[in-house]
Design a protein around this motif. Sequence first.
Motif, PDB file in Angstrom:
ATOM      1  N   ARG A 139      -3.369   9.242  15.377  1.00 24.40           N
ATOM      2  CA  ARG A 139      -4.413   8.186  15.542  1.00 24.40           C
ATOM      3  C   ARG A 139      -4.071   7.003  15.175  1.00 24.40           C
ATOM      4  O   ARG A 139      -2.984   6.666  15.166  1.00 24.40           O
ATOM      5  CB  ARG A 139      -5.179   8.609  14.203  1.00 24.40           C
ATOM      6  N   ASP A 140      -4.678   6.256  16.074  1.00 22.55           N
ATOM      7  CA  ASP A 140      -4.441   4.798  16.021  1.00 22.55           C
ATOM      8  C   ASP A 140      -4.267   4.283  14.772  1.00 22.55           C
ATOM      9  O   ASP A 140      -4.818   4.156  14.160  1.00 22.55           O
ATOM     10  CB  ASP A 140      -5.599   4.166  16.918  1.00 22.55           C
ATOM     11  N   PRO A 141      -3.098   3.591  14.828  1.00 20.38           N
ATOM     12  CA  PRO A 141      -2.329   3.116  13.429  1.00 20.38           C
ATOM     13  C   PRO A 141      -3.524   1.942  12.879  1.00 20.38           C
ATOM     14  O   PRO A 141      -3.386   1.625  11.635  1.00 20.38           O
ATOM     15  CB  PRO A 141      -1.038   2.742  13.790  1.00 20.38           C
ATOM     16  N   LEU A 142      -3.917   1.319  13.766  1.00 14.62           N
ATOM     17  CA  LEU A 142      -4.940   0.188  13.278  1.00 14.62           C
ATOM     18  C   LEU A 142      -5.963   0.897  12.547  1.00 14.62           C
ATOM     19  O   LEU A 142      -5.970   0.119  11.386  1.00 14.62           O
ATOM     20  CB  LEU A 142      -5.501  -0.490  14.601  1.00 14.62           C
ATOM     21  N   ASN A 143      -6.471   1.714  12.767  1.00 13.05           N
ATOM     22  CA  ASN A 143      -7.587   2.467  11.775  1.00 13.05           C
ATOM     23  C   ASN A 143      -6.966   3.126  10.798  1.00 13.05           C
ATOM     24  O   ASN A 143      -7.760   3.118   9.629  1.00 13.05           O
ATOM     25  CB  ASN A 143      -8.389   3.467  12.921  1.00 13.05           C
ATOM     26  N   VAL A 144      -5.792   3.799  10.768  1.00  9.99           N
ATOM     27  CA  VAL A 144      -5.264   4.487   9.684  1.00  9.99           C
ATOM     28  C   VAL A 144      -4.878   3.579   8.590  1.00  9.99           C
ATOM     29  O   VAL A 144      -5.181   3.473   7.606  1.00  9.99           O
ATOM     30  CB  VAL A 144      -4.121   5.177  10.082  1.00  9.99           C
ATOM     31  N   PHE A 145      -4.189   2.385   8.969  1.00  6.76           N
ATOM     32  CA  PHE A 145      -3.801   1.242   8.136  1.00  6.76           C
ATOM     33  C   PHE A 145      -5.158   0.719   7.410  1.00  6.76           C
ATOM     34  O   PHE A 145      -5.348   0.266   6.091  1.00  6.76           O
ATOM     35  CB  PHE A 145      -2.936   0.230   8.619  1.00  6.76           C
ATOM     36  N   LEU A 146      -6.268   0.287   8.312  1.00  8.07           N
ATOM     37  CA  LEU A 146      -7.293  -0.275   7.694  1.00  8.07           C
ATOM     38  C   LEU A 146      -8.058   0.987   6.557  1.00  8.07           C
ATOM     39  O   LEU A 146      -8.648   0.219   5.541  1.00  8.07           O
ATOM     40  CB  LEU A 146      -8.454  -0.464   8.607  1.00  8.07           C
ATOM     41  N   SER A 147      -7.898   2.157   6.828  1.00 10.15           N
ATOM     42  CA  SER A 147      -8.466   3.045   5.998  1.00 10.15           C
ATOM     43  C   SER A 147      -7.769   2.998   4.759  1.00 10.15           C
ATOM     44  O   SER A 147      -8.231   3.107   3.572  1.00 10.15           O
ATOM     45  CB  SER A 147      -8.544   4.377   6.528  1.00 10.15           C
ATOM     46  N   LEU A 148      -6.457   2.949   4.836  1.00  9.85           N
ATOM     47  CA  LEU A 148      -5.444   2.961   3.525  1.00  9.85           C
ATOM     48  C   LEU A 148      -5.816   1.698   2.863  1.00  9.85           C
ATOM     49  O   LEU A 148      -5.714   1.959   1.482  1.00  9.85           O
ATOM     50  CB  LEU A 148      -4.031   3.198   4.010  1.00  9.85           C
ATOM     51  N   LEU A 149      -5.822   0.641   3.491  1.00  9.57           N
ATOM     52  CA  LEU A 149      -6.048  -0.686   2.630  1.00  9.57           C
ATOM     53  C   LEU A 149      -7.536  -0.528   1.949  1.00  9.57           C
ATOM     54  O   LEU A 149      -7.720  -1.175   0.637  1.00  9.57           O
ATOM     55  CB  LEU A 149      -6.055  -1.642   3.561  1.00  9.57           C
ATOM     56  N   LYS A 150      -8.526  -0.161   2.530  1.00  8.92           N
ATOM     57  CA  LYS A 150      -9.884   0.189   1.851  1.00  8.92           C
ATOM     58  C   LYS A 150      -9.828   0.977   0.842  1.00  8.92           C
ATOM     59  O   LYS A 150     -10.541   0.994  -0.247  1.00  8.92           O
ATOM     60  CB  LYS A 150     -10.737   0.663   3.110  1.00  8.92           C
ATOM     61  N   ALA A 151      -8.940   2.062   1.006  1.00  9.83           N
ATOM     62  CA  ALA A 151      -9.019   2.998  -0.041  1.00  9.83           C
ATOM     63  C   ALA A 151      -7.891   2.540  -1.238  1.00  9.83           C
ATOM     64  O   ALA A 151      -7.959   3.027  -2.621  1.00  9.83           O
ATOM     65  CB  ALA A 151      -8.501   4.272   0.252  1.00  9.83           C
ATOM     66  N   MET A 152      -7.237   1.341  -1.193  1.00 10.60           N
ATOM     67  CA  MET A 152      -6.331   0.781  -2.226  1.00 10.60           C
ATOM     68  C   MET A 152      -7.109   0.462  -3.373  1.00 10.60           C
ATOM     69  O   MET A 152      -8.152  -0.368  -3.271  1.00 10.60           O
ATOM     70  CB  MET A 152      -5.396  -0.181  -1.725  1.00 10.60           C
ATOM     71  N   ASN A 153      -6.590   0.897  -4.487  1.00 14.34           N
ATOM     72  CA  ASN A 153      -7.117   0.507  -5.913  1.00 14.34           C
ATOM     73  C   ASN A 153      -6.325  -0.461  -6.308  1.00 14.34           C
ATOM     74  O   ASN A 153      -4.989  -0.276  -6.948  1.00 14.34           O
ATOM     75  CB  ASN A 153      -7.209   1.844  -6.755  1.00 14.34           C
ATOM     76  N   LEU A 154      -6.708  -1.848  -6.346  1.00 20.81           N
ATOM     77  CA  LEU A 154      -6.130  -2.830  -6.922  1.00 20.81           C
ATOM     78  C   LEU A 154      -6.659  -3.497  -8.306  1.00 20.81           C
ATOM     79  O   LEU A 154      -6.030  -4.574  -8.870  1.00 20.81           O
ATOM     80  CB  LEU A 154      -5.976  -4.002  -5.916  1.00 20.81           C
ATOM     81  N   ASN A 155      -7.247  -2.537  -8.907  1.00 24.22           N
ATOM     82  CA  ASN A 155      -8.030  -3.287 -10.132  1.00 24.22           C
ATOM     83  C   ASN A 155      -6.924  -2.801 -11.243  1.00 24.22           C
ATOM     84  O   ASN A 155      -7.334  -3.735 -12.444  1.00 24.22           O
ATOM     85  CB  ASN A 155      -9.251  -2.261 -10.434  1.00 24.22           C
ATOM     86  N   LYS A 156      -5.983  -2.295 -11.451  1.00 27.63           N
ATOM     87  CA  LYS A 156      -5.073  -2.125 -12.416  1.00 27.63           C
ATOM     88  C   LYS A 156      -4.474  -3.431 -12.512  1.00 27.63           C
ATOM     89  O   LYS A 156      -3.686  -4.109 -11.729  1.00 27.63           O
ATOM     90  CB  LYS A 156      -4.113  -1.062 -12.059  1.00 27.63           C
ATOM     91  N   ARG A 157      -4.261  -4.057 -13.635  1.00 30.72           N
ATOM     92  CA  ARG A 157      -3.808  -5.558 -14.166  1.00 30.72           C
ATOM     93  C   ARG A 157      -2.255  -5.197 -13.870  1.00 30.72           C
ATOM     94  O   ARG A 157      -1.597  -4.582 -14.687  1.00 30.72           O
ATOM     95  CB  ARG A 157      -4.284  -6.138 -15.346  1.00 30.72           C
ATOM     96  N   SER A 158      -1.616  -6.046 -13.051  1.00 31.48           N
ATOM     97  CA  SER A 158      -0.428  -6.167 -12.775  1.00 31.48           C
ATOM     98  C   SER A 158       0.036  -7.433 -12.012  1.00 31.48           C
ATOM     99  O   SER A 158      -0.717  -7.778 -11.410  1.00 31.48           O
ATOM    100  CB  SER A 158       0.423  -5.020 -12.031  1.00 31.48           C
ATOM    101  N   TYR A 159       1.225  -8.010 -12.106  1.00 30.41           N
ATOM    102  CA  TYR A 159       1.454  -9.189 -11.341  1.00 30.41           C
ATOM    103  C   TYR A 159       1.258  -8.717  -9.818  1.00 30.41           C
ATOM    104  O   TYR A 159       1.234  -9.589  -8.861  1.00 30.41           O
ATOM    105  CB  TYR A 159       2.834  -9.637 -11.809  1.00 30.41           C
TER     106      TYR A 159
END
Length: 268
Positions: A117-137
Amino acid sequence: MQTKDQKIIFLNSYLPRTGHNFAAEVIKIFSDHQVLINPRSETKISTLLESYFLIYENGILNKANRDFFDHLFINDLRKRILCKSDKNHIMIKDTSFVGVDYLPEVFPGDIHLILIRDPLNVFLSLLKAMNLNKRSYRNFLKKILLPVGIYPYFYSKKLSRQVLDHFPELNNRIVLRYEDLVMKNKTVLRKLQKIFNSESDIDEIKLKIDQIKVINSSFFEETKGLKIWDMQSKTKEYDPLKRKSRNYFIRKGVELGSRQLRKKLNYI
């Protein structure tokens, strides 16, 4: 009951979010396969084979010892897989290219599919699903660098390099593009008909593809799902080929970072 006509379908994609669940449902229209262990399972057989043969080649030099290890782990592996189902086709899914080149060697008479699959869409999907709410540096830095495209660039570049490091030989594989399955490309559908000796009418197949529900999408809100694993019918808002990006810089960062992999996969 096991039959001599049983075949294993190995479906390998290079990362999560490549649409492997959707592709498996499309292929099922032709093959009526069973996915082991359950319909959403990934079974890391190719990764295990990579580890096995690494030990085999570097630490087991004596032929008699190699034959014994093959007797223990390899010789009846196919038989043990097939005995888990009465279906003529059994599917093994994996979202990794690690060890994929060992599969035709160990399972020469089976069906080996590579999903891209086009990596552009794969990586955008992975970034959107990424959880950055856990507190860390680290997450703090990611949140700062994400909207300006810096983190998406390095993230995409790193993942692209990892995929390319394990990129398989494609000459003895059947390569399927996710986009062709979504668009119901007639040439691809006829190819699948031939592989699985299906006599279904193409228009009937297209109708069944349209009825496949959206599975495991990071864009589940577009399908009115309550949870990320909800299976929902597609809506007008859901377009898997034109993923929504939060801003220009994120998309541009992914475009630049994934350029090498996109070129390898003939998307640019």
